[in-house]
Design an enzyme around this catalytic site. Sequence first.
Site, PDB file in Angstrom:
ATOM      1  CE  LYS A 278     -11.733  -8.593  59.814  1.00 29.46           C
ATOM      2  NZ  LYS A 278     -12.165  -9.921  59.332  1.00 29.46           N
ATOM      3  CG  ASN A 279      -9.852 -11.788  61.631  1.00 26.59           C
ATOM      4  OD1 ASN A 279     -10.966 -11.355  61.348  1.00 26.59           O
ATOM      5  ND2 ASN A 279      -8.927 -12.019  60.715  1.00 26.59           N
TER       6      ASN A 279
ATOM      7  NE  ARG B 259     -12.430 -17.782  53.629  1.00 31.81           N
ATOM      8  CZ  ARG B 259     -12.504 -16.638  54.285  1.00 31.81           C
ATOM      9  NH1 ARG B 259     -12.942 -15.561  53.669  1.00 31.81           N
ATOM     10  NH2 ARG B 259     -12.161 -16.564  55.549  1.00 31.81           N
TER      11      ARG B 259
ATOM     12  CB  CYS C 260     -15.951 -15.227  49.894  1.00 33.73           C
ATOM     13  SG  CYS C 260     -14.287 -15.482  50.488  1.00 33.73           S
TER      14      CYS C 260
ATOM     15  NE  ARG D 280     -16.913  -8.099  55.585  1.00 37.01           N
ATOM     16  CZ  ARG D 280     -16.871  -9.342  55.148  1.00 37.01           C
ATOM     17  NH1 ARG D 280     -16.934  -9.587  53.867  1.00 37.01           N
ATOM     18  NH2 ARG D 280     -16.767 -10.342  55.997  1.00 37.01           N
TER      19      ARG D 280
ATOM     20  CG  ASP E 282      -5.810 -11.987  56.791  1.00 29.04           C
ATOM     21  OD1 ASP E 282      -6.301 -12.499  55.769  1.00 29.04           O
ATOM     22  OD2 ASP E 282      -6.238 -12.217  57.938  1.00 29.04           O
TER      23      ASP E 282
HETATM   24  N1  EPU Z   1     -10.312 -24.804  54.968  1.00 27.89           N
HETATM   25  C1  EPU Z   1     -10.860 -25.995  54.553  1.00 27.89           C
HETATM   26  N2  EPU Z   1     -11.847 -26.551  55.311  1.00 27.89           N
HETATM   27  C2  EPU Z   1     -12.305 -25.984  56.456  1.00 27.89           C
HETATM   28  C3  EPU Z   1     -11.748 -24.764  56.882  1.00 27.89           C
HETATM   29  C4  EPU Z   1     -10.737 -24.200  56.110  1.00 27.89           C
HETATM   30  O1  EPU Z   1     -10.472 -26.540  53.523  1.00 27.89           O
HETATM   31  O2  EPU Z   1     -13.211 -26.539  57.086  1.00 27.89           O
HETATM   32  C5  EPU Z   1      -9.245 -24.176  54.167  1.00 27.89           C
HETATM   33  C6  EPU Z   1      -9.646 -22.811  53.608  1.00 27.89           C
HETATM   34  O3  EPU Z   1     -10.386 -22.928  52.418  1.00 27.89           O
HETATM   35  C7  EPU Z   1      -8.298 -22.157  53.420  1.00 27.89           C
HETATM   36  C8  EPU Z   1      -7.485 -22.699  54.598  1.00 27.89           C
HETATM   37  O4  EPU Z   1      -8.161 -23.891  55.014  1.00 27.89           O
HETATM   38  O5  EPU Z   1      -7.729 -22.579  52.217  1.00 27.89           O
HETATM   39  C9  EPU Z   1      -7.344 -21.781  55.784  1.00 27.89           C
HETATM   40  O6  EPU Z   1      -8.602 -21.227  56.114  1.00 27.89           O
HETATM   41  P1  EPU Z   1      -9.017 -20.834  57.594  1.00 27.89           P
HETATM   42  O7  EPU Z   1     -10.140 -21.715  58.012  1.00 27.89           O
HETATM   43  O8  EPU Z   1      -7.828 -20.762  58.466  1.00 27.89           O
HETATM   44  O9  EPU Z   1      -9.600 -19.371  57.363  1.00 27.89           O
HETATM   45  P2  EPU Z   1     -10.779 -18.729  58.186  1.00 27.89           P
HETATM   46  O10 EPU Z   1     -10.738 -19.247  59.568  1.00 27.89           O
HETATM   47  O11 EPU Z   1     -12.031 -18.817  57.412  1.00 27.89           O
HETATM   48  C10 EPU Z   1      -9.429 -16.708  59.160  1.00 27.89           C
HETATM   49  C11 EPU Z   1      -9.536 -15.221  59.112  1.00 27.89           C
HETATM   50  C12 EPU Z   1      -9.164 -14.735  57.717  1.00 27.89           C
HETATM   51  C13 EPU Z   1      -7.737 -15.199  57.409  1.00 27.89           C
HETATM   52  C14 EPU Z   1      -7.639 -16.723  57.541  1.00 27.89           C
HETATM   53  C15 EPU Z   1      -6.241 -17.249  57.355  1.00 27.89           C
HETATM   54  C16 EPU Z   1     -11.259 -14.745  60.730  1.00 27.89           C
HETATM   55  C17 EPU Z   1     -12.638 -14.291  61.009  1.00 27.89           C
HETATM   56  N3  EPU Z   1     -10.889 -14.823  59.452  1.00 27.89           N
HETATM   57  O12 EPU Z   1     -10.348 -17.199  58.194  1.00 27.89           O
HETATM   58  O13 EPU Z   1      -9.198 -13.325  57.751  1.00 27.89           O
HETATM   59  O14 EPU Z   1      -7.378 -14.831  56.102  1.00 27.89           O
HETATM   60  O15 EPU Z   1      -8.101 -17.116  58.852  1.00 27.89           O
HETATM   61  O16 EPU Z   1      -5.374 -16.691  58.269  1.00 27.89           O
HETATM   62  O17 EPU Z   1     -10.493 -14.997  61.644  1.00 27.89           O
HETATM   63  C18 EPU Z   1      -9.442 -11.155  56.851  1.00 27.89           C
HETATM   64  O18 EPU Z   1      -9.438 -10.711  58.018  1.00 27.89           O
HETATM   65  O19 EPU Z   1      -9.337 -10.416  55.842  1.00 27.89           O
HETATM   66  C19 EPU Z   1      -9.573 -12.592  56.641  1.00 27.89           C
HETATM   67  C20 EPU Z   1      -9.966 -13.111  55.483  1.00 27.89           C
END
Ligand code: EPU
Length: 417
Positions: free
Chosen positions: A22-23, A122, A117, A397, A305
Site C-alpha cells: 500500500k505505501n 504528524r 490523527c 484501508r 507499523d
Molecule cells: N514528521 C515531522 N515533520 C514532517 C514529516 C514528518 O515532524 O514534515 C515526523 C512525524 O510526525 C513522525 C516522523 O516524522 O513523528 C516520521 O513520519 P513520516 O513522515 O516518516 O511518516 P509518513 O511519511 O507520514 C509513512 C507511512 C506510515 C508509517 C510512517 C513511518 C505512508 C503512506 N505512510 O508515513 O504508514 O508509519 O511512514 O514509517 O507511507 C501505515 O501504513 O499504517 C502507516 C501509518
Amino acid sequence: MDKLRIIGRAKLNGTIRIGGSKNSALPAMAASLLTEDELLLKNVPFVNDIYTTRRLLRELGVEVDFDADHMVRLRAASLQSYEAPYDLVKTMRASVLVLGPLLARLKRARVSLPGGCAIGARPIDLHIKGLQKLGAEVRTEHGYVEATAQKLHGAQIIFDKITVTGTENLMMAAVLAEGQTILENAAREPEVPDLADLLKAMGARIEGAGTPTIVIDGVPALKGASYTVIADRVEAGTFLIAGAITGGDIELTACNPGHLTSVIEKLREAGVSIDTDQASLRVKGGGALVSAYVVTKEHPGFATDMQAQYMALMTQASGIAVITENIFENRFMHASELMRMGANIRIDGPRALVAGKTGLSGANVIASDLRASASLVLAGLAADGATIVDRIYHLDRGYERIEEKLRSVGAQIERLK
Ligand code: EPU
C-alpha cells in the site's frame, strides 16, 4: 459499519500470498501526475486507501482504471485541478503525496493540511521546507497549503528528521526541477527506492535511493511506464505474527524477506521459528515464546507499523517485554483494548511494558487505527472465545480481504455487515 468476528485458538496452517505494498502504491499512483503518458502499475493492493487515491486523482483530472488482477492504468493527459480538498485529505493523510508532483507539473498546488490523527500530530513542515528550497513559495491559509513556483530548481535539502512521504514528495518534485537536488538524511524505507525505480522507468535520473543521500538530476519531461509495485512488508509481518501467535505453520509467498530483517530477527529472539527463501517465508509457532524488547526505528530498524502487532504477540510471551515507540507519540491506542482482553500492559511515556504470558479472552474491542486493528485481530486469533473487532474500516484501508486470507489458513473469522 462492518465488524470482524473471530473465534480464537484455531491453529493456522497453509499458504498465504502477500499482496502489493500500500505505501508503495500510494506514491506510485501520485507519480502519474508527472507525465502526460500512461502509467501502468501492477501488484496494486485493492484496499480503501487506493480507492481514495483514485477519487483524488480523478478530481485532479487523471483517468484511472482498475483492471482485474491488481493492475491500475493512470493517464494524466491534462489536469483540471491542482487542489486536494479537505474531505479527501482528512480521510487519508497520504493525499499530501500529490503536493510535490502537482507543483512539478503545474507549478501550482493547493493541498489541505492533514492535521493530526490517531497516532500523533504528524506535521508536514519538512515537506514544505524542502519545497521552499526547490524554489516554491508556500503559504498556509484557511487550512490549506498553497504552493506556487515560477520554476523549480535543484537544491541541497537536509531533512531535520527522517520522513518517508516527505522524502517521496521531494523526490517527485525534484525529478522535473532544473539542475541537481541532493536529499540528505533521506528515508531508507523500501518504498522509497521502489518509487525511485518507478521514476527511473519513467525517465528520471536518481541515484542513491535506499541510502541516506539521494541525488536527483532534473529532466525536462517524464514518459509513461509499466511497473510492478513491491510486496507489502507490513502485511507479511502481520501474517508472520498470526502464525507465531496461534502456534501455526504458515508459508508466505510473493514477499521480500529482505524488507523484514528486523522483524524476523526479533521474532526469532522471541522463540519463533522462521525460514526464509528468496521470495517466501515460513513461520512455525508452537514453541515457548519469551519476551524480547523492541525499539521502533526508521528502516532498517524495527518498523513502527509492526509495533502494535508485536505487542499482541508479547502478551503470549513469558517475562516483561519493553516496547519503545520512537516514531509516533501516540501509537499505543491498542494497548487498552488488549488489556480488555486480559493483557497485562503498563504504558509509561513512549514505553509499553507487557507482562506475559496472559491468557487472552475474547471481547468486544474497537479499532483506532490501521495497525492497531491488525493487533486486535491477532489477539482475537489467540484468545479464548469470540472477539468482535469494531470499526474495521481502519483495517480495510490497508489490508485486502484479511479475513479471507486468514480463513484460507484455518482461522475462524467472519465479516459482520
Ligand atoms: N514528521 C515531522 N515533520 C514532517 C514529516 C514528518 O515532524 O514534515 C515526523 C512525524 O510526525 C513522525 C516522523 O516524522 O513523528 C516520521 O513520519 P513520516 O513522515 O516518516 O511518516 P509518513 O511519511 O507520514 C509513512 C507511512 C506510515 C508509517 C510512517 C513511518 C505512508 C503512506 N505512510 O508515513 O504508514 O508509519 O511512514 O514509517 O507511507 C501505515 O501504513 O499504517 C502507516 C501509518
